[in-house]
Design a protein around this motif. Structure first.
Motif, PDB file in Angstrom:
ATOM      1  N   TYR A  33      -5.334   0.957  11.799  1.00  0.00           N
ATOM      2  CA  TYR A  33      -4.975   2.162  11.063  1.00  0.00           C
ATOM      3  C   TYR A  33      -3.830   1.656  10.413  1.00  0.00           C
ATOM      4  N   LEU A 101      -3.926   3.199   4.829  1.00  0.00           N
ATOM      5  CA  LEU A 101      -5.028   4.160   5.067  1.00  0.00           C
ATOM      6  C   LEU A 101      -4.480   5.425   5.520  1.00  0.00           C
ATOM      7  N   LYS A 104      -4.371   6.842   1.837  1.00  0.00           N
ATOM      8  CA  LYS A 104      -5.874   6.796   1.305  1.00  0.00           C
ATOM      9  C   LYS A 104      -5.716   6.014  -0.155  1.00  0.00           C
ATOM     10  N   SER A 124     -10.444   5.951   6.798  1.00  0.00           N
ATOM     11  CA  SER A 124      -9.389   6.378   7.642  1.00  0.00           C
ATOM     12  C   SER A 124      -9.058   5.359   8.661  1.00  0.00           C
TER      13      SER A 124
END
Length: 127
Positions: A33, A101, A104, A124
């Protein structure tokens, strides 16, 4: 079918993958992430369309592909465009994607040149 070959060179040995027609290689990671960078070298012995290098998860992917003699980017939101025009066979290209992420967004680089920046994505996480 992919094989790893030891390539002898001056200095350290290197490894490369030779992928046959319609072959593929997949590497799975624990989910990642935040901000990340994906980088790889890419060469095609003969120019061809629809060679892919991509990252993502089971439902969403972003990356590079070859199309009409160009190296292009694509995103999971349907965005695409040319990153490097008129690529040559038997030449190594350094491909890099810098991904944020949380916000985005993705930046696509070829040979350290950022031609496509702040591209909208839906990823994501990457695994």
């Amino acid at each position: 079918m992919a094989t790893v070959q030891n390539m002898k060179s001056e200095g350290a040995d290197t490894k490369s993958l030779r992928i046959g027609n319609n072959g593929s290689v997949k590497k799975t990671f624990d989910p990642m992430y935040g901000k990340l960078t994906f980088e790889t070298y890419f060469i095609l012995p003969q120019a061809k369309d629809n060679a892919y290098v991509r990252i993502g998860n089971k439902t969403s992917k972003i990356g590079f592909n070859t199309k009409d003699g160009n190296i292009c980017y694509f995103s999971d939101k349907g965005n695409s465009g040319i990153v490097w025009e008129d690529y040559k066979s038997n030449i190594w290209y350094l491909l890099r994607i810098e991904v944020d992420l949380q916000n985005k967004k993705a930046d696509f680089f070829v040979n350290d040149f950022a031609f496509c920046k702040n591209i909208d994505i839906d990823l994501s996480y990457v695994d």
